[in-house]
Scaffold this active site. Sequence first.
Site, PDB file in Angstrom:
ATOM      1  N   ASP A   1       0.908  -1.140   0.000  1.00 51.03           N
ATOM      2  CA  ASP A   1       0.000   0.000   0.000  1.00 51.03           C
ATOM      3  C   ASP A   1       0.947   1.189   0.000  1.00 51.03           C
ATOM      4  O   ASP A   1       1.571   1.493   1.017  1.00 51.03           O
ATOM      5  CB  ASP A   1      -0.876  -0.002   1.267  1.00 51.03           C
ATOM      6  CG  ASP A   1      -1.904   1.107   1.225  1.00 51.03           C
ATOM      7  OD1 ASP A   1      -1.520   2.240   0.881  1.00 51.03           O
ATOM      8  OD2 ASP A   1      -3.079   0.847   1.518  1.00 51.03           O
ATOM      9  N   HIS A   2       1.098   1.830  -1.152  1.00 53.10           N
ATOM     10  CA  HIS A   2       2.216   2.782  -1.260  1.00 53.10           C
ATOM     11  C   HIS A   2       2.067   3.974  -0.318  1.00 53.10           C
ATOM     12  O   HIS A   2       3.042   4.663  -0.036  1.00 53.10           O
ATOM     13  CB  HIS A   2       2.443   3.226  -2.714  1.00 53.10           C
ATOM     14  CG  HIS A   2       1.384   4.129  -3.251  1.00 53.10           C
ATOM     15  ND1 HIS A   2       0.246   3.674  -3.836  1.00 53.10           N
ATOM     16  CD2 HIS A   2       1.297   5.468  -3.276  1.00 53.10           C
ATOM     17  CE1 HIS A   2      -0.504   4.693  -4.196  1.00 53.10           C
ATOM     18  NE2 HIS A   2       0.108   5.795  -3.872  1.00 53.10           N
TER      19      HIS A   2
ATOM     20  N   HIS B   1      -6.038   2.620   1.367  1.00 52.68           N
ATOM     21  CA  HIS B   1      -5.177   3.730   1.797  1.00 52.68           C
ATOM     22  C   HIS B   1      -5.733   4.478   3.011  1.00 52.68           C
ATOM     23  O   HIS B   1      -4.999   4.769   3.958  1.00 52.68           O
ATOM     24  CB  HIS B   1      -5.004   4.745   0.670  1.00 52.68           C
ATOM     25  CG  HIS B   1      -4.462   4.172  -0.591  1.00 52.68           C
ATOM     26  ND1 HIS B   1      -3.388   3.301  -0.621  1.00 52.68           N
ATOM     27  CD2 HIS B   1      -4.828   4.323  -1.887  1.00 52.68           C
ATOM     28  CE1 HIS B   1      -3.127   2.963  -1.870  1.00 52.68           C
ATOM     29  NE2 HIS B   1      -3.986   3.564  -2.653  1.00 52.68           N
TER      30      HIS B   1
ATOM     31  N   LYS C   1      -4.979  19.304  -4.353  1.00 52.13           N
ATOM     32  CA  LYS C   1      -4.380  17.973  -4.189  1.00 52.13           C
ATOM     33  C   LYS C   1      -3.698  17.934  -2.829  1.00 52.13           C
ATOM     34  O   LYS C   1      -2.753  18.700  -2.591  1.00 52.13           O
ATOM     35  CB  LYS C   1      -3.370  17.724  -5.304  1.00 52.13           C
ATOM     36  CG  LYS C   1      -2.609  16.420  -5.196  1.00 52.13           C
ATOM     37  CD  LYS C   1      -1.693  16.259  -6.408  1.00 52.13           C
ATOM     38  CE  LYS C   1      -0.686  15.147  -6.236  1.00 52.13           C
ATOM     39  NZ  LYS C   1      -1.264  13.826  -6.020  1.00 52.13           N
TER      40      LYS C   1
END
Length: 504
Positions: free
Chosen positions: A179-180, A242, A347
């Site tokens: 899970d980056h 995430h 973002k």
Amino acid sequence: MDSMSFILFGATGDLAKRKIYPALYNLFIEGKLSPSFSVIGLGRRELTDEAFQNSVKQSIHTFSRNTPDHQDTMTAFLNVFRYCVLNVNQIGDYYKLLEVVNQREQELNIVENRMFYLSVSPEFFDVIVLNIKESGLGTTQGWKRLIIEKPFGRDLLSAQELNENLSQAFLEEEIFRIDHFLGKPMVQNLDVIESSNPMLQTLWDNHQISNIQIIADETVGVEERAGYYDQAGALRDMFQNHMLQLLMMIAIQVSNKGVAGDVRANKKAIMESLRPLQEEDIIHNVVLGQYIAGELNGNPVIGYADEQGVSANSRIETFMAARLWIDDYFWNKVPIYIRTGKRLKEKATRIVIEFKETLTESKKNKINSNKILVIDISPNEEVYIQINSNNPQNHVASIPERMNCYSNEKNMPEAYEKLILDALCGDATFFAHWDEVELSWKWVQPILNAIDNNLIPLETYEAGSYGPKGSYQLLEVDGHRWALDAFDVNQNPTTSDKEYSYNG
Ligand code: NAP
């Protein structure tokens, strides 16, 4: 570092080019890989070793944070790459692969340590691991490990089936689920932020913390991934993995961090304490939205339904917000708000800890969302505290000031570098353990069921906004608000009433 063979399924794919080769390259030039290692790339298309090496070289020039100073370095790096044609469904191809792996192990004097990286569509995970076992590739004198990419299933049942199949060929401690988000430097920094700052430790419980906000706002739409996204949506794509991983990482208790086993046990404990949502509660705690046309950074943006590859009348959510409760000693009565969506105003992946207001703090000053600790995870990496201070213009009111505690250096290792290195070292601290994955799906499954049964309204929000109106109401009923929305800390907060209007 052990000598090893790195066997990459999906070697011609996007992820390999954008993340895996640059990560390996940076580990190589920093001397973090063993002098004896071999990379064997796999895919269906016919490629010579030379053509494969050239595509690896190209990807490093395009995507790596460090690019080669010396041709010799690049040549030495590329020399270890070989390519093998393999169709994941053809057992014969695995026997040919085994020959190449054996040959390279002998040539490079590599002990039989094998890392299998599945950078392919998840539908292939089962067949690949079974063929690894069947062909003998997984029978080694050294260690064998498996790295897989999310998604780990589409729902609880499919995740359990997948895990059952993986465990036919690999033990749980041999499986590294990437899970980056867990590889991001600021997420790995969370335990240090908490455990090394006594000031924060004294504030770190439900007596002092009013609420926690976990946010992953994206400005992008579905880009090239409409086919996948229109089947997945925000819940499967972001929330189940995430967002819940971030929740676990912020909620686990300080004293037990740092050791992989402890981290896992504590993350599991958090998920077990997460209050389940009953069907009748879902509508009050979950908000779904889909973006309609709007404007982002001054440019017009089309709505989700008009994106290429999205099915007509799609009911897929591109936004999800939820209120969660951890029923344990520390977090009892602290609401945790999670929000993620596409085509939002800014973002930002961040965690905001909002502390309780004191009696002396004057609500008449109309100051909200001060006394917050902000942990910016990406694209900025910083930690800051926002505190109220005297307003020199008007001594009656106070203004929020931002105190920077930490700001990351540039050119930090990417998440994939850290995670691949950890997996090569056998350190699973920052990977998703099966217990966590299963508990996440268990928590999420009633929401999936409610979506299937059309029990949750799908609101709309304008592209370029902060999401649908319901996402604000979710917090308002508790007397809270999304702490940083339209709230510039350098502006007089008394103007924030105007700014704090629904944009959706
Ligand atoms: P991709 O660009 O579509 O690449 C897929 C790879 O799979 C190609 O190398 C393809 O090679 C190979 N492949 C397809 N069918 C095959 C078959 N039958 N036998 C052998 N190889 C086959 O996909 P990707 O974007 O790299 O994504 C890979 C995985 O990472 C997926 O699980 C995705 O969900 C996950 N992921 C990707 C990203 C990203 O940023 N791209 C981010 C997070 C997770 P040939 O065409 O040569 O066979």
